[in-house]
Design a protein around this motif. Structure first.
Motif, PDB file in Angstrom:
ATOM      1  N   ALA A  48      -8.841   6.254   8.291  1.00  0.00           N
ATOM      2  CA  ALA A  48      -7.489   6.753   8.109  1.00  0.00           C
ATOM      3  C   ALA A  48      -6.638   6.293   9.273  1.00  0.00           C
ATOM      4  N   PRO A  49      -5.325   6.181   9.105  1.00  0.00           N
ATOM      5  CA  PRO A  49      -4.473   5.743  10.189  1.00  0.00           C
ATOM      6  C   PRO A  49      -4.572   6.694  11.365  1.00  0.00           C
ATOM      7  N   ALA A  50      -4.321   6.133  12.524  1.00  0.00           N
ATOM      8  CA  ALA A  50      -4.467   6.916  13.740  1.00  0.00           C
ATOM      9  C   ALA A  50      -3.430   8.022  13.794  1.00  0.00           C
ATOM     10  N   ALA A  51      -3.703   8.990  14.673  1.00  0.00           N
ATOM     11  CA  ALA A  51      -2.755  10.068  14.905  1.00  0.00           C
ATOM     12  C   ALA A  51      -1.513   9.498  15.548  1.00  0.00           C
ATOM     13  N   PRO A  52      -0.434  10.295  15.667  1.00  0.00           N
ATOM     14  CA  PRO A  52       0.782   9.809  16.306  1.00  0.00           C
ATOM     15  C   PRO A  52       0.451   9.170  17.647  1.00  0.00           C
ATOM     16  N   PRO A  53       1.017   7.993  17.924  1.00  0.00           N
ATOM     17  CA  PRO A  53       0.616   7.245  19.118  1.00  0.00           C
ATOM     18  C   PRO A  53       0.964   7.975  20.397  1.00  0.00           C
ATOM     19  N   ASP A 344     -12.899   6.537  -3.136  1.00  0.00           N
ATOM     20  CA  ASP A 344     -12.178   6.051  -1.963  1.00  0.00           C
ATOM     21  C   ASP A 344     -11.479   4.742  -2.282  1.00  0.00           C
ATOM     22  N   GLY A 345     -10.368   4.518  -1.597  1.00  0.00           N
ATOM     23  CA  GLY A 345      -9.587   3.310  -1.859  1.00  0.00           C
ATOM     24  C   GLY A 345     -10.380   2.040  -1.648  1.00  0.00           C
ATOM     25  N   GLN A 346     -11.219   1.999  -0.612  1.00  0.00           N
ATOM     26  CA  GLN A 346     -11.963   0.777  -0.311  1.00  0.00           C
ATOM     27  C   GLN A 346     -12.970   0.409  -1.398  1.00  0.00           C
ATOM     28  N   ASP A 403      -0.653  10.281  -2.886  1.00  0.00           N
ATOM     29  CA  ASP A 403       0.031   9.290  -2.065  1.00  0.00           C
ATOM     30  C   ASP A 403      -0.799   9.067  -0.806  1.00  0.00           C
ATOM     31  N   PRO A 404      -1.270   7.840  -0.541  1.00  0.00           N
ATOM     32  CA  PRO A 404      -2.212   7.643   0.565  1.00  0.00           C
ATOM     33  C   PRO A 404      -1.594   7.857   1.935  1.00  0.00           C
ATOM     34  N   GLU A 405      -0.314   7.448   2.136  1.00  0.00           N
ATOM     35  CA  GLU A 405       0.298   7.639   3.448  1.00  0.00           C
ATOM     36  C   GLU A 405       0.503   9.123   3.746  1.00  0.00           C
ATOM     37  N   LEU A 406       1.048   9.848   2.782  1.00  0.00           N
ATOM     38  CA  LEU A 406       1.250  11.280   2.990  1.00  0.00           C
ATOM     39  C   LEU A 406      -0.088  11.997   3.189  1.00  0.00           C
ATOM     40  N   GLY A 515      -6.544  -0.113   1.228  1.00  0.00           N
ATOM     41  CA  GLY A 515      -6.838   0.564   2.487  1.00  0.00           C
ATOM     42  C   GLY A 515      -5.668   0.438   3.437  1.00  0.00           C
ATOM     43  N   PRO A 516      -5.703   1.186   4.543  1.00  0.00           N
ATOM     44  CA  PRO A 516      -4.594   1.154   5.498  1.00  0.00           C
ATOM     45  C   PRO A 516      -4.615  -0.106   6.338  1.00  0.00           C
ATOM     46  N   SER A 517      -3.438  -0.603   6.636  1.00  0.00           N
ATOM     47  CA  SER A 517      -3.312  -1.746   7.538  1.00  0.00           C
ATOM     48  C   SER A 517      -3.308  -1.235   8.978  1.00  0.00           C
ATOM     49  N   ALA A 518      -3.078  -2.142   9.922  1.00  0.00           N
ATOM     50  CA  ALA A 518      -3.077  -1.757  11.333  1.00  0.00           C
ATOM     51  C   ALA A 518      -1.988  -0.743  11.644  1.00  0.00           C
ATOM     52  N   THR A 519      -0.909  -0.754  10.891  1.00  0.00           N
ATOM     53  CA  THR A 519       0.198   0.178  11.141  1.00  0.00           C
ATOM     54  C   THR A 519       0.113   1.429  10.277  1.00  0.00           C
ATOM     55  N   GLY A 520      -0.919   1.538   9.435  1.00  0.00           N
ATOM     56  CA  GLY A 520      -1.085   2.732   8.630  1.00  0.00           C
ATOM     57  C   GLY A 520      -0.557   2.631   7.222  1.00  0.00           C
ATOM     58  N   ARG A 521       0.204   1.573   6.898  1.00  0.00           N
ATOM     59  CA  ARG A 521       0.679   1.409   5.518  1.00  0.00           C
ATOM     60  C   ARG A 521      -0.452   0.843   4.670  1.00  0.00           C
TER      61      ARG A 521
END
Length: 774
Positions: A48-53, A344-346, A403-406, A515-521
C-alpha cells in the motif's frame, strides 16, 4: 449532482464549458469535461502507498498536524490549523512561528493530490497569509503546539459555487522568518450554494491476525485483545456508517478451560470446567449487538483459503469449515448480504474471478483500478460491476470495486501515522471526486486493507468528518449489491437520471492486475502475480487431523475440549499463510499430534490373560477414559480361533477421567487357547483405539461333565457284574472242554464247539477207567 456553471452567468458558463471541452479533447481525446490524469511514472509496488511523508532527516524540527478545521470551509468562516512542533536537532530553536500559505486554484486532478502532499521541501512558495504568535525558544527534544488562524476572506477563494473543491495549503515552521520545515495538506472550499454530491460507504474488514491465537499463543492473543488488532476491531466496528466484511470466527469464541477464581490451576485429578474464552466472548457480544442496521458480508470462516482446499481435494475439510460458518450465522441470527472473497489488485485477472465463482462465493471485492480501462480517467465510476463467467454458462459474479486510493489512504489511520493529515487527504480525495463533471449519480466504496490495525480514535474522527462533509451522502454496501442485482446502472457519466454511473458488465479481458505506483496512484500492471496456493500435503494432513477430532467428538458427551484443536486446524487453512508454506505444515503437524494425544486418552487396559472353565462366562474388558468428559463407546471383541463364540458388541459409557469393566459374553465350544482382540469404537463403528490382544485359555465345562458321566457308567457296570455273581451263589468252576473243534461249525458260524463225531483213536484205544470221570 454534476459540477455545472451557474445560470446567472450564461456567457461565462458557455465559455468555461468550451474551454474545458477543448482541453479534454487535447489531453485525453475523450468527451469528458475535465482532463484525464496522466499515468504515473515509476514501478508498481505490491505494498500500500506510504503514510503521509515526513520531513527530510536534516530538518531541525518535525511537524505533526493535530487539527485542521473546519471540515468544509465556507465564506465567512475561519480556518484554523494546529501543529505540534518538535525540536529534533541538538540546538535550541528560537522565535518559532507557524506560517500559512495557500493556492487559490482548485485541484481537479486526483494525481495532483499525491504530488502536492509528497513534496517535503522546507521552502514554501509565496508570502505567508497568516502566522502564529512566535514561541521564544524550543530546546532539543521539546515540543510545542503552534496555532494559526485566518479568515476565509483573506484566502481569496472564488465564491462561485462551481469553483468549490480542494485547495492546497502550506504550513511552514519558521525560525526568525527562516523556514525550517513545511507540511503540505488540503482544505475543502465549499460555498453554501454548491450542490454537487457523491454517495459513499465504508466496508471494514473485521478479522483476527490468527484465528487460533488464543490456543497457539495466549500471550500474543492477550496483547491483540488489549491493544492490537482485536482491540481495533472491538472499538472501530460499532462506528456508525461502517459496513462489515466479517469473519464469523470472531462470533464463535472457542471453549477453553475456565480459570479458577483465585488464579490457581485446576487441581490435579479434577475435571476442569470449560467455557467460552472470555476476551473472544466479549468481542462476539459487541459485534452481535452492533450488527443491526448495517450491511454485513461474510468472509470464509477463519479466512480459510477455499481455492487451495479445492485444489488439494480436501473437500471434507472445506465442507466442515463452511458448515461451521453457516452454523455461527444461524446461532447469532445474522443474515449476511453476500459471501465475499477478496482479490488483490496484483493478482486480479479472469482466472482469479473464476476461482471465486467455483468456491461458491456470491461476491468478489476487487480494486476498481483492475476493472477500469483507464484507472486515471477523469470521472470516477461507482464501485460496482458484474462479471460474466467464461467457464460456467450463465454464471455471474457481482464485483464490489473499492476505490484503491481512498482505501489505501484509509488504511493509514493507524497509531504510527499523522492521522489528521490522512483525514484531510480523505476529505480532499472525496471532494475532488465529487467535483468531477458528471450528471449521473455515483457511489464510492472505501475498504481498507485487512492487515491495517486501525486506530479507533483516528478512524472514528475520520468517519465523523466524512459524514459531516456536505458533498458526501451516506450510503450502504447493500445499495451497491442491489444495483448489481437489478443492473440499475449506466456506463455513461453524463446520462443523467437516477441510474448509477457504474462499471457495468465486465468481461474476462477487462480484468487486469493493478497496483500502486511510486507516488501511490494505482495503475495497470503487465502481468498478474498469482499467490502460491497452500501446500497440498499440509492441507490433507489437516483434513486427516480433522477427521480424528470428529471421531472423538462422536464419542464425547461434551466436545468442548475439542474446540481448541478444531480452531487450530481451521486456522491452518487461512489464506493469510499464502507465501508462508511452513506455517500450514507446522499447524498440520501440531494438529495431528494434538488429535493423536487426545485419542490416546481412550484405551483398553491390558490383562495378563483369562481362564474359562465353564461353557459360558462374562469376560471383563477394562476401558480407561482420561478425557475431561464422559464418553459413550462401543466395545467390539473378536477371537482368532473358532473355539469360542463372542457376544454382540456392547455400548457403554465411561466417566470423565475414569474407567469401567465392561463384561463381554463368551461361550466355549472346545478347549484350547485363543486370543481375544478388543477395539473401542464410536457407536457408528469408527475406531477410537488400536486393537488390544489378551490370551484366553478355554476348558469348557461340557467336556468335563461328559468324562465324568462315562467314568460313572463304567463303574456302575463293574458294580452290577459283581453283585450279580454274588447273587447266583456259584462256587464251582465249569470244567474246561478238552476236545477237538468242530470244523464245520467253526467254518459256518465262527463258533468253537467240540467235534461230536467218533474219534477213531478212541475206538482203537478206549479210555482207561481212571480217565473216565464222568
Amino acid at each position: 449532482m454534476p459540477s455545472s456553471p451557474p445560470s446567472v452567468r450564461p456567457v461565462l458558463a458557455a465559455l468555461l464549458t468550451a474551454l474545458l471541452l477543448a482541453s479534454s479533447v487535447l489531453v485525453s481525446g475523450s468527451a469528458t469535461l475535465l482532463p484525464a490524469a496522466h499515468a504515473e511514472v515509476g514501478g508498481p509496488s505490491a505494498q500500500a502507498p506510504a503514510a503521509p511523508p515526513s520531513a527530510t532527516e536534516d530538518t531541525p524540527v518535525s511537524m505533526d498536524l493535530v487539527s485542521l478545521t473546519p471540515t468544509s470551509l465556507a465564506p465567512g468562516g475561519t480556518l484554523e490549523a494546529q501543529v505540534e512542533v518538535t525540536n529534533t536537532s541538538s540546538e535550541p530553536q528560537s522565535a518559532l512561528a507557524l506560517e500559512l500559505r495557500t493556492r487559490t486554484s482548485r485541484i481537479t486532478d486526483r494525481a495532483e493530490l499525491s504530488a502536492w502532499e509528497s513534496d517535503t521541501t522546507a521552502q514554501p512558495t509565496g508570502e505567508a497569509i497568516a502566522s502564529s504568535a512566535p514561541h521564544d525558544e524550543l530546546a532539543p527534544g521539546e515540543s510545542v503546539l503552534l496555532t494559526v488562524t485566518v479568515d476565509a476572506e483573506e484566502l481569496d477563494y472564488s465564491e462561485e459555487p462551481y469553483y468549490w473543491g480542494t485547495r492546497r495549503l502550506e504550513l511552514t515552521v519558521a525560525s526568525e522568518e527562516d523556514p525550517l520545515s513545511t507540511l503540505r495538506t488540503f482544505v475543502v472550499w465549499r460555498p453554501a450554494e454548491a450542490e454537487d454530491t457523491i454517495t459513499q460507504s465504508v466496508l471494514l474488514p473485521l478479522a483476527a491476525e490468527d484465528a487460533s491465537q488464543m490456543v497457539t499463543d495466549p500471550e500474543a492473543f492477550a496483547t491483540s485483545a488489549e491493544s492490537g488488532q482485536l482491540a481495533s476491531v472491538r472499538e472501530t466496528a460499532p462506528q456508525v456508517g461502517a459496513d462489515w466484511w466479517l469473519d464469523p470466527a470472531l462470533l464463535d469464541p472457542p471453549a477453553m478451560p475456565v480459570a479458577q477464581e483465585d488464579g490457581e490451576e485446576t487441581p490435579a485429578g479434577s475435571v476442569p470446567e470449560y467455557g467460552p474464552e472470555p476476551r473472544s466472548a466479549e468481542l462476539a457480544e459487541v459485534l452481535e449487538g452492533a450488527s443491526a442496521q448495517r450491511t454485513v458480508l461474510s468472509m470464509p470462516y477463519a479466512d480459510s483459503d477455499t481455492a487451495s482446499l479445492q485444489a488439494a481435494g480436501a473437500d471434507d475439510l472445506a465442507g466442515m469449515i463452511g458448515d461451521r460458518g453457516d452454523q455461527v450465522w444461524k446461532d447469532r441470527e445474522i443474515a449476511p448480504r453476500a459471501e465475499a472473497l477478496r482479490v488483490d489488485g496484483q493478482s486480479a485477472d479472469a482466472d482469479a474471478l473464476e476461482s471465486v465463482l467455483e468456491s461458491g462465493a456470491t461476491a468478489a471485492i476487487v480494486p476498481s483500478s483492475s476493472l477500469r480501462s483507464d484507472p486515471a480517467s477523469s470521472v470516477t465510476p461507482s464501485s460496482i460491476g458484474m462479471y460474466t463467467s467464461t467457464r460456467q454458462p450463465g454464471a455471474q459474479l457481482p464485483l464490489l470495486a473499492p476505490d484503491p486510493e481512498l482505501s489505501s489512504e484509509f488504511s493509514q489511520l493507524t497509531s504510527g501515522n499523522d492521522t489528521e493529515q490522512v483525514q484531510q487527504r480523505l476529505l480532499a480525495e472525496t471532494a475532488t471526486v465529487a467535483s468531477e463533471y458528471a450528471t449521473s449519480p455515483r457511489h464510492l466504496l472505501i475498504s481498507p486493507s485487512p492487515d491495517a490495525v486501525l486506530d479507533p480514535t483516528a478512524t472514528s474522527s475520520a468517519m465523523d468528518a466524512l459524514q459531516e462533509a456536505p458533498w458526501i451522502e451516506a450510503g450502504s454496501t447493500s445499495e451497491l449489491l442491489d444495483a448489481a442485482e437489478h443492473q440499475d446502472w449506466t456506463t455513461d457519466p453524463l446520462a443523467g437520471g437516477d441510474a448509477l454511473y457504474a462499471l457495468g458488465e465486465v468481461d474476462g479481458d477487462a480484468v487486469v492486475p493493478s497496483g500502486p505506483s511510486a507516488t501511490g496512484r494505482w495503475q495497470h500492471l503487465e502481468s498478474a502475480e498469482a499467490p502460491a496456493p497452500l501446500p497440498e500435503d499440509a492441507l490433507l494432513e489437516l483434513e486427516a487431523a480433522s477427521a480424528q477430532v470428529d471421531t472423538l467428538a462422536a464419542a464425547m458427551e461434551d466436545d468442548s475440549p475439542l474446540d481448541a484443536p478444531r480452531r487450530e486446524i481451521i486456522a491452518g487453512t487461512s489464506a493469510r499463510w499464502r507465501g508462508e508454506p511452513g506455517v500450514p505444515a507446522e499447524r498440520a503437524q501440531e494438529a495431528t499430534e494434538l488429535a493423536t494425544a487426545l485419542q490416546n486418552r481412550i484405551e483398553v487396559v491390558p490383562a495378563s490373560g483369562y481362564n474359562v472353565i465353564s461353557d459360558a462366562v462374562s469376560v471383563p474388558i477394562t476401558i480407561s477414559n482420561r478425557l475431561d468428559t464422559p464418553i459413550t463407546v462401543r466395545i467390539a471383541v473378536t477371537s482368532d480361533k473358532p473355539l469360542v463364540q463372542v457376544g454382540e458388541p456392547k455400548v457403554v459409557t465411561v466417566p470423565a477421567r475414569g474407567k469401567i469393566d465392561a463384561p463381554i459374553d463368551v461361550e466355549a465350544i472346545a478347549n484350547g487357547t485363543v486370543t481375544l482382540t478388543t477395539v473401542v469404537t464410536t457407536e457408528d463403528g469408527r475406531a477410537l483405539t488400536a486393537p488390544a490382544d489378551v490370551p484366553l485359555t478355554v476348558n469348557p465345562s461340557w467336556e468335563n461333565w461328559t468324562t465324568l458321566v462315562i467314568v460313572i457308567a463304567m463303574g456302575l457296570l463293574v458294580i452290577v457284574g459283581v453283585a450279580r455273581a454274588r447273587r447266583t451263589g456259584s462256587s464251582t468252576r465249569a470244567p474246561a472242554v478238552v476236545a477237538p473243534e468242530d470244523p464245520e461249525e467253526l467254518a459256518r458260524s465262527g463258533r468253537s464247539t467240540p467235534d461230536r463225531s467218533p474219534d477213531p483213536d478212541t475206538d482203537i484205544h478206549p479210555a482207561s477207567p481212571e480217565e473216565d470221570r464222568s
